[in-house]
Design an enzyme around this catalytic site. Structure first.
Site, PDB file in Angstrom:
ATOM      1  N   ASP A 282       0.738  -1.268  -0.009  1.00  0.00           N
ATOM      2  CA  ASP A 282       0.202   0.008  -0.143  1.00  0.00           C
ATOM      3  C   ASP A 282       0.993   1.342   0.015  1.00  0.00           C
ATOM      4  OD1 ASP A 282      -2.258   1.687  -0.061  1.00  0.00           O
ATOM      5  OD2 ASP A 282      -3.080   0.651   1.670  1.00  0.00           O
ATOM      6  N   GLU A 469     -10.361   6.899   3.962  1.00  0.00           N
ATOM      7  CA  GLU A 469      -9.496   6.481   4.840  1.00  0.00           C
ATOM      8  C   GLU A 469      -9.650   7.092   6.423  1.00  0.00           C
ATOM      9  OE1 GLU A 469      -5.845   5.697   3.071  1.00  0.00           O
ATOM     10  OE2 GLU A 469      -6.569   6.030   1.052  1.00  0.00           O
TER      11      GLU A 469
HETATM   12  C1  BGC Z   1      -5.107   3.229   0.208  1.00  0.00           C
HETATM   13  C2  BGC Z   1      -5.517   1.956  -0.773  1.00  0.00           C
HETATM   14  C3  BGC Z   1      -5.219   2.540  -2.338  1.00  0.00           C
HETATM   15  C4  BGC Z   1      -3.748   3.275  -2.241  1.00  0.00           C
HETATM   16  C5  BGC Z   1      -3.792   3.926  -3.736  1.00  0.00           C
HETATM   17  C6  BGC Z   1      -3.901   4.006   0.056  1.00  0.00           C
HETATM   18  O1  BGC Z   1      -3.809   4.785   1.145  1.00  0.00           O
HETATM   19  O2  BGC Z   1      -5.277   2.544   1.541  1.00  0.00           O
HETATM   20  O3  BGC Z   1      -6.523   1.212  -0.605  1.00  0.00           O
HETATM   21  O4  BGC Z   1      -5.259   1.743  -3.176  1.00  0.00           O
HETATM   22  O5  BGC Z   1      -3.675   4.334  -1.264  1.00  0.00           O
HETATM   23  O6  BGC Z   1      -4.120   5.079  -3.786  1.00  0.00           O
END
Ligand code: BGC
Length: 591
Positions: A282, A469
């Site tokens: 991630d 998030e």
């Molecule tokens: C998130 C992921 C996402 C990634 C790319 C991260 O902060 O947890 O779900 O796919 O960013 O943008």
């Protein structure tokens, strides 16, 4: 047992696998360490990099998410990615790039795309065929804007509604999530090499939604047995369905950051479940969770963003030289990346297909999204059968800013990472649908303060503002989210109840909220989740053209104290008792 239609595809894949493996080995044998590390690297298409880095650093993948968009229209997006692909193809070995995008409820980074209800709504609909269709449409619109890889579906099992990503997951039921995961993977990937399909990613492995108190990136303290029984089945099903990639999670499990959890990534996922695709980190996972330790744990591709690019390359290079990271580990990572590139047919068809552009946001796609909206709605209360509404009512008041904003009704990961509060291109709002359906007068009271005692009904749209998030975690210092309605929204309902107007509440939220008092006051109450671009689907059901079929994908809390504990009501199964159990949902009486 596989249904016969899918069994055919899988047989074809197995037959072609030996051929693919030979190609992978032949290419791998030619690669230098620098080229291998390059393949393991994913970068953004701006800021962090110069275009020439793609060739000089042998980059393997490009990500698009929040930040500058690649162009003004789909043709320009395709042109930008074609430009980068050409640079990759000009290198000694000409290995094509993977282009990944956070298309998690439609190609939501592109204004004008079809946006589906967030997964929590798809969980309420519980219709695997519909999830498969939605995923296939998302894949096509993602390809039409230049991508061959999506970071979806999120297959978390959320146990505490305080988590800011509850809506990204289908349900707190493992069985329902498992069923819809399979549909999503098959829908996105099809036979993979088709030009309108993409590689899917199941995320975030593992325990993202099961952290204590719902903290994003927090501690998951489930026992190994609980992880295996409650969280693992969607991953097993995804692997069985041929998923191309798995993203590691920000959370900590067994006291170990999941990115560095070798026993679970290499031991369980790769060795026991036989996953032969890509494990991708991630965001900034490399610098956050132990650098080469995460490579040794089994992470194959690194999201080397926000300044991580050169640091990752240098430290991994040194790590291999000092034998901290074995050449076998590097080869395993690169083999997996090349295997997926061959399976996707990228060596034959590295460029996006311009004929797909016309399908973006087309009527057929929007019709499926509108069906998804209808099926996602859950009727929690219908006093004296106030619903369905008669289209001939003389005066309908529609209340609240959520009624007239496709942004507010769509949640996070819509146009922007944190969503938008504005109307966006091609989308319809809830009031658009009501205006179209009703024959009488439709009055709009955005602020919930007007006096309309003579109205036949007030349709009151309330709920959460968009978030994504950790900004959505209740209790997080950067979040203003709460488990109840705001005082302002409570007053909208109060105000119309006080005028003696029959009230229908439409709740727009990424999770069940505590609305026990409002449920008592309103005549009818609908959990509408985050419906996406087809707001008109709500009127389809309000006015009875369609019945309610949605069922709660989560148990519904009675009070905020339900979530004071580590996990919520469904986890404990006994106490505290939810206000409505998972699976609850009323329907119109059939006459
Ligand atoms: C998130 C992921 C996402 C990634 C790319 C991260 O902060 O947890 O779900 O796919 O960013 O943008």
């Amino acid at each position: 047992m596989l249904p016969p239609s899918h069994a055919k595809n899988i047989r074809i894949e197995i037959q072609s696998d030996l051929k693919t493996e030979r190609k992978v080995e032949a290419l791998l044998a030619k690669m230098t360490l620098e080229e291998k590390i390059g393949q393991m690297t994913q970068v953004r298409h701006f800021d962090d990099i110069q275009d020439s880095d793609i060739s000089s650093k042998y980059i393997g993948s490009v990500i698009h998410t929040e930040g500058p968009i690649p162009g003004h229209n789909a043709a320009e997006w395709q042109a930008r990615f074609t430009e980068l692909q050409e640079i990759a193809l000009s290198t000694r070995l000409g290995i094509p790039l993977l282009f990944g995008v956070d298309a998690i409820h439609g190609q939501n980074t592109y204004p004008g795309a079809t946006i589906f209800p967030h997964n929590i709504g798809m969980g309420a609909a519980g219709n695997a065929d519909l999830v498969e269709k939605a995923a296939a449409i998302t894949a096509k619109e993602a390809q039409a804007t230049g991508f061959n890889w999506v970071f979806s579906p999120c297959v978390a099992i959320p146990y505490n509604e305080k988590w800011g990503r509850v809506y990204e997951a289908f349900s707190e039921s493992t069985a329902l999530t498992t069923k819809l995961t399979r549909a999503s993977v098959i829908g996105h990937q099809g036979n993979l090499s088709n030009k309108g399909t993409v590689m899917a990613t199941v995320k975030h492995f593992i325990g993202d939604g099961a952290t204590e108190y719902g903290i994003e990136g927090g501690e998951t303290t489930l026992t190994p047995e609980q992880v295996a029984e409650r969280l693992l089945p969607p991953y097993e099903e995804a692997v069985r369905s041929g998923v191309g990639s798995v993203m590691t999670s920000f959370n900590i499990l067994d006291g170990i950051p999941m990115h560095a959890h070798k026993a679970l990534i290499t031991g369980l996922l790769k060795n026991t479940l036989n996953f032969d695709g890509i494990v991708v980190s991630d965001w900034k996972g490399y610098s956050k969770y132990g650098e080469n330790e995460i490579v040794n744990a089994g992470v194959d591709m690194i999201m080397a963003v926000d300044g991580d690019l050169d640091h990752f390359r240098e430290v991994l290079f040194e790590g291999v030289k000092s034998e901290e990271v074995s050449m076998d580990r590097i080869d395993d990572a690169v083999r997996r990346i090349l295997r997926q590139k061959f399976r996707l047919g990228l060596f034959e068809y590295p460029f996006p297909d311009s004929t797909l552009i016309e399908c973006i946001g087309c009527d057929n796609h929007r019709e499926v999204a509108r069906q998804a909206v209808r099926e996602s709605l859950v009727l929690l209360k219908n006093n004296a059968s106030i619903l369905p509404l008669d289209k001939k009512l003389k005066r309908i008041v529609v209340v609240g800013e959520h009624a007239d904003s496709s942004g507010l009704q769509s949640g996070g990961w819509t146009i922007n990472w944190q969503g938008t509060t504005e109307n966006y291109l091609g989308a319809s709002s809830i009031i658009d649908g009501i205006r179209e359906a009703a024959y009488g007068e439709v009055v709009y009271d955005a602020g919930g303060v007007d006096l309309h005692p003579d109205a036949d009904v007030a349709i009151i749209c309330v709920g959460e503002k968009p978030y994504a998030e950790f900004f959505g975690d209740v209790g997080h210092e950067e979040s203003d989210c709460q488990l109840t309605l705001t005082e302002e929204h409570k007053n909208y309902i109060e105000h119309y109840v006080a005028q003696g107007v029959p009230t229908v509440v439409v709740l727009l939220s990424g999770r069940p909220l505590v609305v026990t008092e409002e449920l008592k006051k309103a005549d009818a109450f609908i959990a509408a989740w985050l419906p996406g671009s087809e707001g008109k689907g709500i009127a389809d059901v309000l006015f009875g053209d369609y019945n309610f079929t949605g069922k709660l994908p989560h148990s519904w809390p009675e009070s905020e104290s339900d979530y004071e504990h580590v996990y919520g009501p469904n986890f404990w199964q006994k106490s505290p008792t939810p206000l409505f159990p998972i699976g609850f949902g009323l329907e119109y009486q059939k006459s």
